[in-house]
Motif scaffolding. Structure first.
Motif, PDB file in Angstrom:
ATOM      1  N   ARG A 167       5.634  34.731   0.263  1.00  0.00           N
ATOM      2  CA  ARG A 167       6.302  33.886  -0.864  1.00  0.00           C
ATOM      3  C   ARG A 167       7.720  34.474  -0.742  1.00  0.00           C
ATOM      4  O   ARG A 167       7.987  35.138   0.570  1.00  0.00           O
ATOM      5  CB  ARG A 167       5.758  34.331  -1.886  1.00  0.00           C
ATOM      6  CG  ARG A 167       5.972  36.116  -2.549  1.00  0.00           C
ATOM      7  CD  ARG A 167       5.158  36.710  -3.811  1.00  0.00           C
ATOM      8  NE  ARG A 167       5.371  37.605  -3.797  1.00  0.00           N
ATOM      9  CZ  ARG A 167       3.720  38.399  -4.692  1.00  0.00           C
ATOM     10  NH1 ARG A 167       3.635  37.091  -5.926  1.00  0.00           N
ATOM     11  NH2 ARG A 167       3.672  39.191  -4.816  1.00  0.00           N
ATOM     12  N   PHE A 168       8.775  33.795  -1.224  1.00  0.00           N
ATOM     13  CA  PHE A 168      10.079  33.762  -1.046  1.00  0.00           C
ATOM     14  C   PHE A 168      10.713  33.798  -3.057  1.00  0.00           C
ATOM     15  O   PHE A 168      10.386  33.122  -3.228  1.00  0.00           O
ATOM     16  CB  PHE A 168      10.720  32.577  -0.301  1.00  0.00           C
ATOM     17  CG  PHE A 168      12.037  32.892  -0.070  1.00  0.00           C
ATOM     18  CD1 PHE A 168      12.186  33.617   1.916  1.00  0.00           C
ATOM     19  CD2 PHE A 168      12.966  32.411  -0.433  1.00  0.00           C
ATOM     20  CE1 PHE A 168      13.462  33.901   1.566  1.00  0.00           C
ATOM     21  CE2 PHE A 168      14.482  32.619   0.001  1.00  0.00           C
ATOM     22  CZ  PHE A 168      14.128  33.129   1.017  1.00  0.00           C
ATOM     23  N   LEU A 169      11.528  35.485  -2.591  1.00  0.00           N
ATOM     24  CA  LEU A 169      12.452  35.068  -3.957  1.00  0.00           C
ATOM     25  C   LEU A 169      13.665  34.552  -3.864  1.00  0.00           C
ATOM     26  O   LEU A 169      13.889  34.775  -3.168  1.00  0.00           O
ATOM     27  CB  LEU A 169      12.771  36.416  -4.168  1.00  0.00           C
ATOM     28  CG  LEU A 169      13.194  37.118  -5.441  1.00  0.00           C
ATOM     29  CD1 LEU A 169      12.479  36.471  -6.847  1.00  0.00           C
ATOM     30  CD2 LEU A 169      13.029  38.496  -5.598  1.00  0.00           C
ATOM     31  N   THR A 170      14.051  34.101  -4.945  1.00  0.00           N
ATOM     32  CA  THR A 170      15.565  33.488  -4.896  1.00  0.00           C
ATOM     33  C   THR A 170      15.963  33.603  -6.610  1.00  0.00           C
ATOM     34  O   THR A 170      14.964  33.173  -6.912  1.00  0.00           O
ATOM     35  CB  THR A 170      15.065  31.623  -4.064  1.00  0.00           C
ATOM     36  OG1 THR A 170      16.886  31.272  -4.590  1.00  0.00           O
ATOM     37  CG2 THR A 170      14.779  30.819  -5.332  1.00  0.00           C
ATOM     38  N   ILE A 171      17.284  33.546  -6.281  1.00  0.00           N
ATOM     39  CA  ILE A 171      17.620  33.550  -7.538  1.00  0.00           C
ATOM     40  C   ILE A 171      18.603  32.701  -7.461  1.00  0.00           C
ATOM     41  O   ILE A 171      19.854  32.743  -6.801  1.00  0.00           O
ATOM     42  CB  ILE A 171      18.384  35.161  -7.492  1.00  0.00           C
ATOM     43  CG1 ILE A 171      17.398  36.474  -7.750  1.00  0.00           C
ATOM     44  CG2 ILE A 171      19.057  35.214  -9.156  1.00  0.00           C
ATOM     45  CD1 ILE A 171      17.519  37.600  -8.089  1.00  0.00           C
ATOM     46  N   ILE A 172      18.746  31.810  -8.535  1.00  0.00           N
ATOM     47  CA  ILE A 172      19.880  30.753  -8.623  1.00  0.00           C
ATOM     48  C   ILE A 172      20.844  31.078  -9.831  1.00  0.00           C
ATOM     49  O   ILE A 172      20.520  31.380 -11.152  1.00  0.00           O
ATOM     50  CB  ILE A 172      19.478  29.394  -8.874  1.00  0.00           C
ATOM     51  CG1 ILE A 172      18.768  28.829  -7.065  1.00  0.00           C
ATOM     52  CG2 ILE A 172      20.801  28.261  -9.067  1.00  0.00           C
ATOM     53  CD1 ILE A 172      17.502  28.263  -7.779  1.00  0.00           C
TER      54      ILE A 172
END
Length: 174
Positions: free
Chosen positions: A122-127
């Motif tokens: 899985r991949f964490l992204t913060i926009i």
């Protein structure tokens, strides 16, 4: 990842959050910026220990951002030496104010998830976006091969993951 029972607890260290906030201000010029997220993901808990900036050779456009790969690799090496942090995701701004992953974002995350050398589950992204009054708003997302879900992030008051406050993906203001 199809239900909340599988959702990890997500923590961010104040120094990483501060760097994201400082760098996000650059998007006032209408161009995206961003960087990598480094930390740990043990399956039950994700801890963001370090956030990187874009790097001198980053490409910033109004609707996409390409990090300076050499800069990101250098940050990753330093973080590994400091506390065995690894690349767990990315953060970037959306000057338009929409805090959902764009199609371009989702395609990039899919490439990361399908790259066998990266071994992402899985991949964490913060926009991050800026309001008209200059407030910084952010939404964190967990992306896997099937879904992209907004997730709450707690601010850790030390490197062990002790919570100081919790943010909701709907009202995440930093």
């Amino acid at each position: 990842m199809t239900n909340s029972a599988e959702m990890p607890d997500i923590w961010i260290i104040p120094e990483a959050l501060a760097l994201i906030g400082e760098e996000a201000i650059r998007s006032r010029d209408g161009l995206e910026t961003g960087g990598i997220l480094l930390g740990t993901d043990d399956g039950r808990e994700i801890v963001v220990r370090h956030a990187g900036g874009p790097g001198a050779k980053a490409h910033r456009e109004s609707n996409r951002f390409l990090r300076d790969l050499a800069h990101a690799q250098q940050l990753a090496e330093l973080a590994w030496k400091e506390d065995q942090s690894q690349w767990i995701g990315e953060w970037h701004t959306h000057p338009s104010g929409d805090l959902s992953p764009s199609n371009y974002d989702l395609e990039a995350y899919a490439r990361h998830l399908h790259d066998p050398e990266l071994s992402f589950r899985r991949f964490l992204t913060i926009i991050v976006g800026l309001t008209r009054t200059g407030e910084i708003m952010a939404v964190a997302w967990i992306v896997d091969q099937e879904t992209a879900l907004p997730v709450p992030v707690a601010v850790a008051d030390d490197r062990e993951g002790t919570t100081a406050s919790q943010s909701s993906p709907d009202t995440d203001r930093k």
